[in-house]
Design a protein around this motif. Structure first.
Motif, PDB file in Angstrom:
ATOM      1  N   TYR A 140       0.837  -1.206   0.000  1.00 27.75           N
ATOM      2  CA  TYR A 140       0.000   0.000   0.000  1.00 27.75           C
ATOM      3  C   TYR A 140       0.872   1.257   0.000  1.00 27.75           C
ATOM      4  O   TYR A 140       0.621   2.201  -0.747  1.00 27.75           O
ATOM      5  CB  TYR A 140      -0.915  -0.023   1.224  1.00 27.75           C
ATOM      6  CG  TYR A 140      -1.713   1.244   1.416  1.00 27.75           C
ATOM      7  CD1 TYR A 140      -2.840   1.491   0.650  1.00 27.75           C
ATOM      8  CD2 TYR A 140      -1.336   2.194   2.368  1.00 27.75           C
ATOM      9  CE1 TYR A 140      -3.574   2.646   0.813  1.00 27.75           C
ATOM     10  CE2 TYR A 140      -2.054   3.347   2.541  1.00 27.75           C
ATOM     11  CZ  TYR A 140      -3.176   3.570   1.772  1.00 27.75           C
ATOM     12  OH  TYR A 140      -3.893   4.728   1.936  1.00 27.75           O
ATOM     13  N   ARG A 158       2.435   1.785  -3.397  1.00 28.88           N
ATOM     14  CA  ARG A 158       1.420   2.248  -4.350  1.00 28.88           C
ATOM     15  C   ARG A 158       1.113   3.724  -4.136  1.00 28.88           C
ATOM     16  O   ARG A 158       0.994   4.492  -5.089  1.00 28.88           O
ATOM     17  CB  ARG A 158       0.167   1.382  -4.181  1.00 28.88           C
ATOM     18  CG  ARG A 158      -0.585   1.155  -5.443  1.00 28.88           C
ATOM     19  CD  ARG A 158      -1.769   0.214  -5.318  1.00 28.88           C
ATOM     20  NE  ARG A 158      -2.535   0.356  -4.084  1.00 28.88           N
ATOM     21  CZ  ARG A 158      -2.741  -0.641  -3.219  1.00 28.88           C
ATOM     22  NH1 ARG A 158      -2.238  -1.827  -3.437  1.00 28.88           N
ATOM     23  NH2 ARG A 158      -3.465  -0.440  -2.140  1.00 28.88           N
ATOM     24  N   GLU A 162       1.603   6.809  -6.765  1.00 32.84           N
ATOM     25  CA  GLU A 162       0.466   7.652  -7.126  1.00 32.84           C
ATOM     26  C   GLU A 162       0.748   9.119  -6.836  1.00 32.84           C
ATOM     27  O   GLU A 162       0.346   9.999  -7.588  1.00 32.84           O
ATOM     28  CB  GLU A 162      -0.796   7.199  -6.382  1.00 32.84           C
ATOM     29  CG  GLU A 162      -1.358   5.900  -6.880  1.00 32.84           C
ATOM     30  CD  GLU A 162      -2.550   5.423  -6.059  1.00 32.84           C
ATOM     31  OE1 GLU A 162      -2.966   6.137  -5.127  1.00 32.84           O
ATOM     32  OE2 GLU A 162      -3.053   4.323  -6.348  1.00 32.84           O
TER      33      GLU A 162
END
Length: 95
Positions: A27, A30, A34
């Motif tokens: 997570y 990611r 992003e």
């Protein structure tokens, strides 16, 4: 609860903890990716806007130059205002 009763639950809790840590790492990676992408996109959009603005300025300067070239040279002896009816009447009497 006795130690014997706690062991299976502790084993499951340990497995869940390891799974959660792995998911948390994925997570975080990611999220970092992003957060980096929108900045790149914003930079690209800003570059495009700057280019468009420069093109508009160039076009505006060209049109100003064209307007200045098209202006006719004014006659320095030309009267500023058209002759009034009073002046026209005065010249008719003299003629």
């Amino acid at each position: 609860m006795t130690e014997k009763q706690k062991k299976p639950h502790e084993k499951i809790a340990k497995q869940n903890m390891e799974k959660n840590l792995e998911e948390m790492e994925a997570y975080k990676q990611r999220k970092e990716e992003e957060s980096a992408n929108p900045k790149k996109e914003e930079d690209e959009i800003m570059k495009i806007h700057k280019q468009e603005a420069l093109e508009l300025l160039k076009n505006k300067e060209k049109t100003k130059e064209n307007r200045q070239k098209k202006k006719k040279i004014a006659d320095p002896n030309k009267p500023k205002k058209p002759a009034s009816s009073f002046l026209i009447a005065c010249f008719k009497k003299q003629a």
